[in-house]
Motif scaffolding. Sequence first.
Motif, PDB file in Angstrom:
ATOM      1  N   THR A 251     -30.979 -11.814  -7.194  1.00  8.27           N
ATOM      2  CA  THR A 251     -30.045 -12.404  -6.227  1.00  8.27           C
ATOM      3  C   THR A 251     -30.260 -11.856  -4.827  1.00  8.27           C
ATOM      4  O   THR A 251     -29.769 -12.445  -3.859  1.00  8.27           O
ATOM      5  CB  THR A 251     -28.594 -12.126  -6.640  1.00  8.27           C
ATOM      6  N   HIS A 252     -30.963 -10.737  -4.696  1.00 12.32           N
ATOM      7  CA  HIS A 252     -31.145 -10.094  -3.394  1.00 12.32           C
ATOM      8  C   HIS A 252     -32.633  -9.930  -3.073  1.00 12.32           C
ATOM      9  O   HIS A 252     -33.427  -9.564  -3.951  1.00 12.32           O
ATOM     10  CB  HIS A 252     -30.502  -8.700  -3.376  1.00 12.32           C
ATOM     11  N   PRO A 253     -33.030 -10.181  -1.835  1.00  8.96           N
ATOM     12  CA  PRO A 253     -34.382  -9.786  -1.426  1.00  8.96           C
ATOM     13  C   PRO A 253     -34.481  -8.260  -1.478  1.00  8.96           C
ATOM     14  O   PRO A 253     -33.468  -7.558  -1.363  1.00  8.96           O
ATOM     15  CB  PRO A 253     -34.477 -10.294   0.027  1.00  8.96           C
ATOM     16  N   VAL A 254     -35.695  -7.749  -1.626  1.00  6.18           N
ATOM     17  CA  VAL A 254     -35.868  -6.294  -1.654  1.00  6.18           C
ATOM     18  C   VAL A 254     -35.551  -5.719  -0.274  1.00  6.18           C
ATOM     19  O   VAL A 254     -35.688  -6.407   0.745  1.00  6.18           O
ATOM     20  CB  VAL A 254     -37.301  -5.918  -2.089  1.00  6.18           C
ATOM     21  N   PRO A 255     -35.096  -4.449  -0.201  1.00  9.33           N
ATOM     22  CA  PRO A 255     -34.667  -3.879   1.087  1.00  9.33           C
ATOM     23  C   PRO A 255     -35.709  -3.951   2.200  1.00  9.33           C
ATOM     24  O   PRO A 255     -35.368  -4.239   3.352  1.00  9.33           O
ATOM     25  CB  PRO A 255     -34.332  -2.422   0.722  1.00  9.33           C
ATOM     26  N   VAL A 256     -36.986  -3.699   1.876  1.00  8.21           N
ATOM     27  CA  VAL A 256     -37.984  -3.736   2.950  1.00  8.21           C
ATOM     28  C   VAL A 256     -38.164  -5.149   3.501  1.00  8.21           C
ATOM     29  O   VAL A 256     -38.382  -5.348   4.696  1.00  8.21           O
ATOM     30  CB  VAL A 256     -39.351  -3.150   2.490  1.00  8.21           C
ATOM     31  N   ALA A 257     -38.044  -6.147   2.625  1.00  5.41           N
ATOM     32  CA  ALA A 257     -38.149  -7.538   3.090  1.00  5.41           C
ATOM     33  C   ALA A 257     -36.942  -7.902   3.950  1.00  5.41           C
ATOM     34  O   ALA A 257     -37.072  -8.607   4.953  1.00  5.41           O
ATOM     35  CB  ALA A 257     -38.253  -8.486   1.893  1.00  5.41           C
ATOM     36  N   ARG A 258     -35.776  -7.400   3.577  1.00  2.33           N
ATOM     37  CA  ARG A 258     -34.574  -7.652   4.378  1.00  2.33           C
ATOM     38  C   ARG A 258     -34.712  -7.009   5.761  1.00  2.33           C
ATOM     39  O   ARG A 258     -34.314  -7.605   6.778  1.00  2.33           O
ATOM     40  CB  ARG A 258     -33.339  -7.114   3.656  1.00  2.33           C
ATOM     41  N   ALA A 259     -35.272  -5.813   5.795  1.00  2.00           N
ATOM     42  CA  ALA A 259     -35.478  -5.144   7.083  1.00  2.00           C
ATOM     43  C   ALA A 259     -36.429  -5.939   7.963  1.00  2.00           C
ATOM     44  O   ALA A 259     -36.188  -6.120   9.163  1.00  2.00           O
ATOM     45  CB  ALA A 259     -36.020  -3.729   6.854  1.00  2.00           C
ATOM     46  N   ALA A 260     -37.508  -6.449   7.366  1.00  2.00           N
ATOM     47  CA  ALA A 260     -38.483  -7.226   8.134  1.00  2.00           C
ATOM     48  C   ALA A 260     -37.856  -8.523   8.653  1.00  2.00           C
ATOM     49  O   ALA A 260     -38.084  -8.921   9.796  1.00  2.00           O
ATOM     50  CB  ALA A 260     -39.699  -7.537   7.257  1.00  2.00           C
ATOM     51  N   GLN A 261     -37.051  -9.180   7.825  1.00  2.00           N
ATOM     52  CA  GLN A 261     -36.411 -10.432   8.233  1.00  2.00           C
ATOM     53  C   GLN A 261     -35.399 -10.196   9.358  1.00  2.00           C
ATOM     54  O   GLN A 261     -35.323 -10.973  10.309  1.00  2.00           O
ATOM     55  CB  GLN A 261     -35.710 -11.068   7.029  1.00  2.00           C
ATOM     56  N   LEU A 262     -34.638  -9.110   9.249  1.00  2.00           N
ATOM     57  CA  LEU A 262     -33.632  -8.823  10.269  1.00  2.00           C
ATOM     58  C   LEU A 262     -34.305  -8.468  11.594  1.00  2.00           C
ATOM     59  O   LEU A 262     -33.867  -8.904  12.671  1.00  2.00           O
ATOM     60  CB  LEU A 262     -32.728  -7.680   9.805  1.00  2.00           C
ATOM     61  N   ARG A 263     -35.375  -7.709  11.509  1.00  2.00           N
ATOM     62  CA  ARG A 263     -36.103  -7.360  12.725  1.00  2.00           C
ATOM     63  C   ARG A 263     -36.688  -8.616  13.375  1.00  2.00           C
ATOM     64  O   ARG A 263     -36.670  -8.760  14.604  1.00  2.00           O
ATOM     65  CB  ARG A 263     -37.218  -6.363  12.409  1.00  2.00           C
ATOM     66  N   GLN A 264     -37.201  -9.530  12.554  1.00  2.00           N
ATOM     67  CA  GLN A 264     -37.768 -10.767  13.099  1.00  2.00           C
ATOM     68  C   GLN A 264     -36.691 -11.590  13.809  1.00  2.00           C
ATOM     69  O   GLN A 264     -36.934 -12.192  14.856  1.00  2.00           O
ATOM     70  CB  GLN A 264     -38.405 -11.577  11.957  1.00  2.00           C
TER      71      GLN A 264
END
Length: 374
Positions: A251-264
């Motif tokens: 149900t959740h993207p992995v934390p590193v992917a979430r960090a990359a998406q938020l930074r983008q």
Amino acid sequence: MAPGDAPARRRIALTGISSRAWEHPADRGALVALRELRGFDDVVKSFFGVWNERGFRLSYLATGIRVDHRQFPAVHQRYAEAAAALDVPELPELFVTQSPWLNAEAIGLERPFIVVSSACVQQLDPDELRCLLGHELGHVGSGHAVYKTILAILTRWAANLNWLPVGAVALRAIMAAMLEWWRRAELSADRAGLLAGQDPAAALRLLMKLAGGGDLSQIDTTAFLEQAAEYEGGGDLRDSLHKLRMTAGSTHPVPVARAAQLRQWVDSGAYGRVLAGEYPRRADDSTARVSEEIKAAAQAYREEFARSTDPLVGLLRRVGEGADDLGSWVGGAADRARSWRDAASAATDAQRSGGWPGDGRNGSGGEGSQRPTG
């Protein structure tokens, strides 16, 4: 000076902000479409009777701590600050429950409430906690609980229908689509958390703590972002397939992917535009068009596909480009084939009439007559 004693940062109150301002395009397109279905929420709420929202609330009322100005007052203050930034008119109830894991969730349809673990209270600094609470307020503001309930219902049905291959396959296909939507909904809530705290560094630290625990004294931000970049684009096709397997049922993207998406999202300028006042208002939600949101969702997927450094995505892009090249080659070959066919047809006609086109003679041909070659 302890983190809790640091001077309060001034945050911009995003007056009248619509949840569409923080929703990922793929999430927003689905939500706008579902909101257009009159009576849909009522149907879902009738299903939710199986779980009984009141029962959930009573269980937390019995086993957790309800946060207010008397209980966990510091948490209540961070909660009020997050709500003020997102212009939440009425605070949902907030409970703290005993758990060693960093976790939080928004529950309920009629009267949604938020639950955070005791680990969040103990391990997050005030800015990180404000971001986390904003994340959950984002879920409430978007009405995600309604659609998360559908996912819970489908999961239960799939488990009960496992013995029925056709029914299980159909339900699993629907669940896969719902899980993909929910992962996008989590990205939406990450943006809401950032808008609530208005501190990108704190939002990143929160994701780092979700990945590695509450102690960041031995974690480097730059190294974490490098790790995110390696996850996104490193390795080969085997790694891409492993990533698909890891995320397919999550149900959740992995934390590193979430960090990359938020930074983008921050780097794209969208975050700055919202803080500058360029955002949709709740008063205009009724005018949102499904077709426009679906186009925006499709565009977001295209941009993500074009931007991705994942090996499998890169291969698909090359195959696509190769298909274009192949199409051009096939088109050119078809033109040449038509030319050869026309030439052959003309040659046949000429032969029947006793001459070849272009040789300037009629007759059987003799020495010096030239026959066209392939």
